[in-house]
Design a protein around this motif. Structure first.
Motif, PDB file in Angstrom:
ATOM      1  N   SER A  40     -63.242  37.425  46.030  1.00 16.12           N
ATOM      2  CA  SER A  40     -62.201  38.426  45.803  1.00 16.12           C
ATOM      3  C   SER A  40     -61.252  37.993  44.690  1.00 16.12           C
ATOM      4  O   SER A  40     -60.667  36.908  44.736  1.00 16.12           O
ATOM      5  N   ARG A  41     -61.081  38.856  43.701  1.00 18.93           N
ATOM      6  CA  ARG A  41     -60.177  38.561  42.588  1.00 18.93           C
ATOM      7  C   ARG A  41     -58.727  38.462  43.059  1.00 18.93           C
ATOM      8  O   ARG A  41     -57.963  37.619  42.588  1.00 18.93           O
ATOM      9  N   ASP A  42     -58.359  39.320  43.996  1.00 22.08           N
ATOM     10  CA  ASP A  42     -56.990  39.299  44.516  1.00 22.08           C
ATOM     11  C   ASP A  42     -56.697  38.000  45.263  1.00 22.08           C
ATOM     12  O   ASP A  42     -55.596  37.447  45.157  1.00 22.08           O
ATOM     13  N   LEU A  43     -57.675  37.522  46.018  1.00 24.47           N
ATOM     14  CA  LEU A  43     -57.494  36.253  46.724  1.00 24.47           C
ATOM     15  C   LEU A  43     -57.420  35.087  45.745  1.00 24.47           C
ATOM     16  O   LEU A  43     -56.673  34.138  45.959  1.00 24.47           O
ATOM     17  N   ARG A  44     -58.194  35.179  44.679  1.00 26.87           N
ATOM     18  CA  ARG A  44     -58.147  34.111  43.672  1.00 26.87           C
ATOM     19  C   ARG A  44     -56.767  34.043  43.027  1.00 26.87           C
ATOM     20  O   ARG A  44     -56.270  32.953  42.726  1.00 26.87           O
ATOM     21  N   LYS A  45     -56.145  35.190  42.819  1.00 27.63           N
ATOM     22  CA  LYS A  45     -54.797  35.212  42.247  1.00 27.63           C
ATOM     23  C   LYS A  45     -53.816  34.432  43.126  1.00 27.63           C
ATOM     24  O   LYS A  45     -52.895  33.785  42.630  1.00 27.63           O
ATOM     25  N   PHE A  46     -54.030  34.524  44.431  1.00 30.19           N
ATOM     26  CA  PHE A  46     -53.139  33.857  45.387  1.00 30.19           C
ATOM     27  C   PHE A  46     -53.134  32.343  45.177  1.00 30.19           C
ATOM     28  O   PHE A  46     -52.116  31.678  45.361  1.00 30.19           O
ATOM     29  N   PHE A  47     -54.283  31.790  44.775  1.00 27.93           N
ATOM     30  CA  PHE A  47     -54.402  30.341  44.581  1.00 27.93           C
ATOM     31  C   PHE A  47     -54.290  29.927  43.114  1.00 27.93           C
ATOM     32  O   PHE A  47     -54.452  28.747  42.793  1.00 27.93           O
ATOM     33  N   ASN A  48     -54.015  30.875  42.247  1.00 30.38           N
ATOM     34  CA  ASN A  48     -53.904  30.585  40.814  1.00 30.38           C
ATOM     35  C   ASN A  48     -52.528  29.983  40.517  1.00 30.38           C
ATOM     36  O   ASN A  48     -51.517  30.683  40.524  1.00 30.38           O
ATOM     37  N   MET A  49     -52.492  28.692  40.252  1.00 32.24           N
ATOM     38  CA  MET A  49     -51.220  27.996  40.050  1.00 32.24           C
ATOM     39  C   MET A  49     -50.474  28.449  38.803  1.00 32.24           C
ATOM     40  O   MET A  49     -49.279  28.198  38.665  1.00 32.24           O
ATOM     41  N   THR A  50     -51.164  29.111  37.905  1.00 36.32           N
ATOM     42  CA  THR A  50     -50.522  29.530  36.660  1.00 36.32           C
ATOM     43  C   THR A  50     -49.772  30.854  36.805  1.00 36.32           C
ATOM     44  O   THR A  50     -49.047  31.247  35.898  1.00 36.32           O
TER      45      THR A  50
END
Length: 242
Positions: A40-50
């Motif tokens: 999931s792209r939205d879930l990846r955003k959650f863990f994106n430190m940037t």
């Protein structure tokens, strides 16, 4: 003795918690987000430190609020020790600074303002917020540095502040380089045989991790000072009772 043992455990737990969380965030970004282990792209955003709306940014804000609370506690304890009144206000100022930093992180204030200021400073090679907010935070940080130098130097605590400031300065230097992008990461990527996008991303995540470590060392210093003052307060109370 009991207070010293308990304070040591609390400080170690505080430092270990932040260090462990920072490593987790870095690895989660590298695997769950950047390597796309999460579909999931939205879930990846959650863990994106940037990203400013990520788990990392939320945790950073919480840590800064905790530093503000410790500083306010120091102000309270100092007020009970019959020390100069200006020291109480100085500690309140330290707490207010960390609270403002947390608010800034949580609301993306400097990024939003920076976008509006970019047109006013077309000559500046990096992010425009560094000019306006950098001056304000830099001045406040210098005032805090001078105060903590005076308070911590005789207590062997200032080494933690030095490490904290060094880590934060390095992280801000990396942030400046991130604004250069084509001027820095493209040639650096070519020299290191890396994709500039990969280099930029992991530069940002490293910057965030160093910033968290900087807050960790600052928190250790503030907590050590707090427990030292608590010890003095207890001794003062015992003398009054005696």
């Amino acid at each position: 003795m009991t207070l010293k043992m308990n304070s040591t455990k609390i400080i170690r737990a505080f430092a270990l918690c932040i260090f462990s969380v920072s490593i987790f965030l870095f690895l989660a970004d590298a695997t769950l987000n950047y390597s796309q282990w999460l579909p999931s792209r939205d879930l990846r955003k959650f863990f994106n430190m940037t990203r400013e709306d990520s788990l990392s940014n939320w945790i950073s804000s919480i840590i800064q609020v905790s530093l503000a609370c410790i500083a306010f506690l120091n102000a309270f304890v100092v007020s009970k020790l019959n020390l100069p009144r200006w020291k109480v206000w100085a500690w309140i100022g330290v707490g207010a600074l960390f609270f403002q930093l947390a608010l800034d992180d949580g609301t993306k204030l400097h990024e939003r303002m920076g976008s509006g200021l970019q047109s006013l400073f077309p000559w500046y090679p990096s992010f425009a917020w560094q000019i306006s907010f950098g001056v304000v935070y830099g001045t406040a940080g210098l005032a805090m540095f001078i105060f903590l130098l005076q308070e911590f130097r005789s207590r062997n605590l200032f080494k933690f502040v030095w490490i904290s400031i060094l880590l934060i300065v390095i992280s801000q230097g990396m942030d400046f380089c991130e604004g250069l992008d084509d001027l820095f990461y493209v040639p650096a990527g070519a020299m290191l045989h890396m994709d500039p996008g990969d280099l930029l991303h992991f530069s940002k995540t490293t910057e965030e991790m160093l910033e968290l470590w900087g807050f960790m060392f600052m928190g250790v210093a503030l907590l050590k000072y707090f427990f030292l003052q608590i010890g003095k307060f207890k001794n003062l109370q015992e003398e009054v009772i005696a």
